[in-house]
Design an enzyme around this catalytic site. Structure first.
Site, PDB file in Angstrom:
ATOM      1  N   TYR A  24       1.044  -1.289   0.091  1.00 33.59           N
ATOM      2  CA  TYR A  24       0.102  -0.101  -0.167  1.00 33.59           C
ATOM      3  C   TYR A  24       0.914   1.107   0.129  1.00 33.59           C
ATOM      4  O   TYR A  24       2.001   1.274   0.213  1.00 33.59           O
ATOM      5  CB  TYR A  24      -1.027  -0.060   0.938  1.00 33.59           C
ATOM      6  CG  TYR A  24      -0.675  -0.046   2.558  1.00 33.59           C
ATOM      7  CD1 TYR A  24       0.546   0.255   2.996  1.00 33.59           C
ATOM      8  CD2 TYR A  24      -1.847  -0.516   3.468  1.00 33.59           C
ATOM      9  CE1 TYR A  24       0.741   0.376   4.455  1.00 33.59           C
ATOM     10  CE2 TYR A  24      -1.391  -0.450   4.622  1.00 33.59           C
ATOM     11  CZ  TYR A  24      -0.266  -0.207   5.135  1.00 33.59           C
ATOM     12  OH  TYR A  24       0.097  -0.184   6.492  1.00 33.59           O
ATOM     13  N   GLU A  25       0.262   2.518  -0.439  1.00 35.88           N
ATOM     14  CA  GLU A  25       0.710   3.577  -0.512  1.00 35.88           C
ATOM     15  C   GLU A  25       2.000   3.517  -1.662  1.00 35.88           C
ATOM     16  O   GLU A  25       3.001   4.405  -1.831  1.00 35.88           O
ATOM     17  CB  GLU A  25       1.348   4.295   0.517  1.00 35.88           C
ATOM     18  CG  GLU A  25       0.546   4.817   1.609  1.00 35.88           C
ATOM     19  CD  GLU A  25      -0.303   5.885   1.160  1.00 35.88           C
ATOM     20  OE1 GLU A  25       0.068   6.582   0.275  1.00 35.88           O
ATOM     21  OE2 GLU A  25      -1.310   6.250   1.625  1.00 35.88           O
ATOM     22  N   GLY A  26       1.503   2.653  -2.825  1.00 38.58           N
ATOM     23  CA  GLY A  26       2.671   2.328  -3.832  1.00 38.58           C
ATOM     24  C   GLY A  26       3.491   1.134  -3.565  1.00 38.58           C
ATOM     25  O   GLY A  26       4.281   1.293  -2.638  1.00 38.58           O
ATOM     26  N   GLN A  76       7.835   2.633  -6.010  1.00 38.02           N
ATOM     27  CA  GLN A  76       8.830   3.226  -5.422  1.00 38.02           C
ATOM     28  C   GLN A  76      10.019   3.346  -6.206  1.00 38.02           C
ATOM     29  O   GLN A  76      10.598   4.429  -6.505  1.00 38.02           O
ATOM     30  CB  GLN A  76       8.804   2.686  -3.873  1.00 38.02           C
ATOM     31  CG  GLN A  76       7.782   2.869  -2.853  1.00 38.02           C
ATOM     32  CD  GLN A  76       6.960   4.059  -2.884  1.00 38.02           C
ATOM     33  OE1 GLN A  76       7.598   5.007  -2.689  1.00 38.02           O
ATOM     34  NE2 GLN A  76       5.614   3.865  -3.083  1.00 38.02           N
TER      35      GLN A  76
END
Length: 591
Positions: free
Chosen positions: A435-437, A442
């Site tokens: 999650y969050e990429g 990244q």
């Protein structure tokens, strides 16, 4: 009590010696804030973490949130714990004083947040998401919306959630279908969102959802997305929650870990449309969301540190308690005396300390970018924030997978048994690389937006800083071997940077090598911050300052990192230089 204890000595060392917190506060004009106050705040956070949140960690895993006729019912004990959290003012540490915040430095908020992530990751996601929502509203909403929503969010009276992902739009936000239609002074929102962390609960009397949606005249793609505040309860004329909004959790995801954190499928507008309020300019929602992206991604990296620290603490205690070896005289001894168990514990310890130092340093750059004297200094610090962010998020969460795996391994067969708790840390950590990429996102961000877009200039500035540390390290005979190791690793990073710049025209090359490039930079940055730690520890010992036992431990741990973890940069470079040929060579039907 729980098995979690706040690692205050190492956190305090990083804050005081590596972040140079006192100087940071002076530069920011916060003369009444210093490292002594920071230590008091972290100690108090540690008490709440170990005495209240920690004991609920296993409870949340065994008795996760449930969807009932009343909505989502949180884990037993979570509501009472949240009230203590809110009453303690913990949600208000870093937000602006204008809306009831304490305006403390971001890095201090990071150090405190580590406590919540370590003691109870599932619980900690609630204030973490609220903080993200606060950031987005504070930066982009109208003054009226700020005054309406921020004070109660900052006080902890209300929580927040972020509603981005849809069934057909995961990381590809260009595919968002949720609609927003103007209706007088507000909008009517219709659509469905998935994977909404803490999208519903009964701990507060309102939840402030931030929702991405499209206006009727929206252009296609990401340029057509707008951001809306959609509360669980619409406010009355006195600003109090009143009418239930048309926004509901319709199901809960059944997950591998973090069971105490409800991950909701949220439906908006099943009965005509959920009332929403536009944040910022129309069609500018993605920009609003990216305002808080650096904080959010660094916070997920911090979660990697938190769960790794918790796993390490438990593994150490088990290794000291587990009697298995037998001496010739028949007496027995614990497994911590086994060299291979020591190796695993040292990998965990060195990894955790490197992660903590990097996380705090990266967080402090956010403060320095905000409080810089001039625009050029602010730009430089913010460029460093941007560079650090994918490394903190990507490398630290990947390393957390290894550290929590080692925690299970040290327990042996008992690690596979849920009752010991080691497996929970392993399971809880697994989401962090997603999650969050994801890790791949990244890595692409680091290679593309943070390196190739500026011809590697920002990365070159970081490598120059590492070179300064290496030079200083080489001037100490006691640290000469670490100096040579850092020099060699730095040369490896220079080669990786040069290869990337020279091969950027191959469209498949950056994507094929990006994860290895990110991991190489992560291990190098870990070696750098551990080298800085060694320099500080050596200096304090020479001046007979500080706790000599702790400082000697820091020196040994830094040396272990340089011998056992830093050499991983070489294999990553070899893979980078191999390029994309074998990665892309097979026909799709050959898989």
């Amino acid at each position: 009590m729980s098995d979690y204890q706040h690692p205050y000595r190492d956190a305090e060392f990083v804050i005081r010696e590596l972040v140079e917190f006192d100087q940071l506060c002076t530069d920011a004009g916060m003369e009444d804030i210093n490292s002594e106050l920071a230590s008091v705040i972290m100690t108090e956070a540690g008490k709440l973490g170990s005495e209240v949140l920690g004991p609920l960690n296993r409870v949340g895993d065994a008795q996760g949130a449930q969807l009932t006729d009343k909505g989502v019912e949180q884990t037993p004990g979570f509501s009472e714990a949240y009230q203590q959290f809110a009453e303690g003012g913990w949600q208000s540490l870093t937000p602006s004083e204008e809306f009831g915040g304490q305006n403390l430095p971001n890095v201090l908020g990071t150090a405190v947040s580590e406590v919540w992530q370590s003691s109870n990751l599932a619980f900690a996601l609630c204030p973490l998401l609220t903080q993200g929502a606060i950031e987005a509203i504070a930066h982009h909403a109208s003054d009226e919306l700020k005054q309406t929503w921020l004070p109660n969010m900052i006080s902890g009276r209300w929580t927040g959630s972020m509603n981005l992902t849809e069934p057909d739009a995961g990381s590809d936000l260009a595919a968002v279908k949720t609609r927003a239609v103007p209706e007088g002074d507000h909008y009517l929102i219709t659509g469905q969102k998935i994977f909404i962390t803490w999208g519903d609960h009964q701990m507060t009397d309102n939840i402030v959802h931030l929702v991405l949606a499209r206006l009727p005249d929206a252009p296609p793609g990401v340029k057509g997305i707008s951001l809306f505040i959609v509360p669980k309860f619409i406010l009355d004329e006195n600003g109090n929650p009143a009418e239930r909004n048309d926004a509901h959790c319709v199901s809960l995801e059944h997950k591998l870990g973090i069971h105490g954190s409800p991950t909701c499928v949220m439906s908006f507008g099943d009965n005509g449309g959920a009332t929403g309020y536009l944040v910022g300019e129309p069609h500018n929602g993605l920009s609003c969301m990216f305002t808080m992206m650096n904080d959010a991604r660094q916070n997920v990296g911090l979660q990697g540190l938190g769960i790794a620290e918790r796993s390490y603490q438990q593994a150490v205690q088990y290794a000291k308690d587990r009697i298995q070896g037998t001496n010739r005289d028949g007496s027995r001894y614990p497994i911590i005396k086994f060299p291979d168990v020591r190796r695993m514990l040292m990998q965990m310890k060195a990894g955790v300390e490197a992660m903590r130092a990097l996380a705090y340093i990266a967080s402090s750059e956010i403060d320095r970018s905000r409080f810089a004297d001039d625009s050029e200094a602010s730009r430089q610090h913010f460029a460093r924030v941007e560079l650090y962010t994918p490394i903190v998020k990507g490398w630290m969460t990947e390393l957390a997978q290894e550290i929590t795996y080692l925690g299970v391994q040290i327990h042996g067969g008992m690690g596979f048994i849920e009752e010991t708790g080691a497996a929970q840390h392993y399971r809880d950590a697994r989401i962090l690389t997603i999650y969050e990429g994801t890790t791949g996102i990244q890595a692409l961000d680091l290679v593309g937006r943070k390196t190739l877009s500026n011809q590697g200039q920002v990365l070159a500035e970081l490598l120059a800083d590492i070179q300064e540390t290496q030079t200083e390290l080489s001037q100490h005979a006691e640290l000469s071997e670490q100096a040579e190791a850092l020099k060699s690793a730095l040369d490896t990073a220079q080669q990786a940077r040069q290869w990337l710049l020279e091969n950027a025209e191959d469209k498949t090359a950056p994507g094929s090598v990006s994860v290895h490039f990110m991991m190489l930079m992560g291990y190098l940055c870990g070696g750098w911050v551990m080298a800085r730690s060694a320099l500080k520890a050596q200096s304090l010992l020479e001046k007979s300052e500080g706790d000599p036992e702790f400082l000697q431990s820091k020196l040994i741990t830094a040396r272990f990192y340089s011998e056992h973890l830093l050499p991983r940069v070489y294999s990553h470079l070899a893979t980078i230089k191999a390029g994309s040929h074998s990665v892309m060579a097979l026909d799709e039907e050959q898989f």
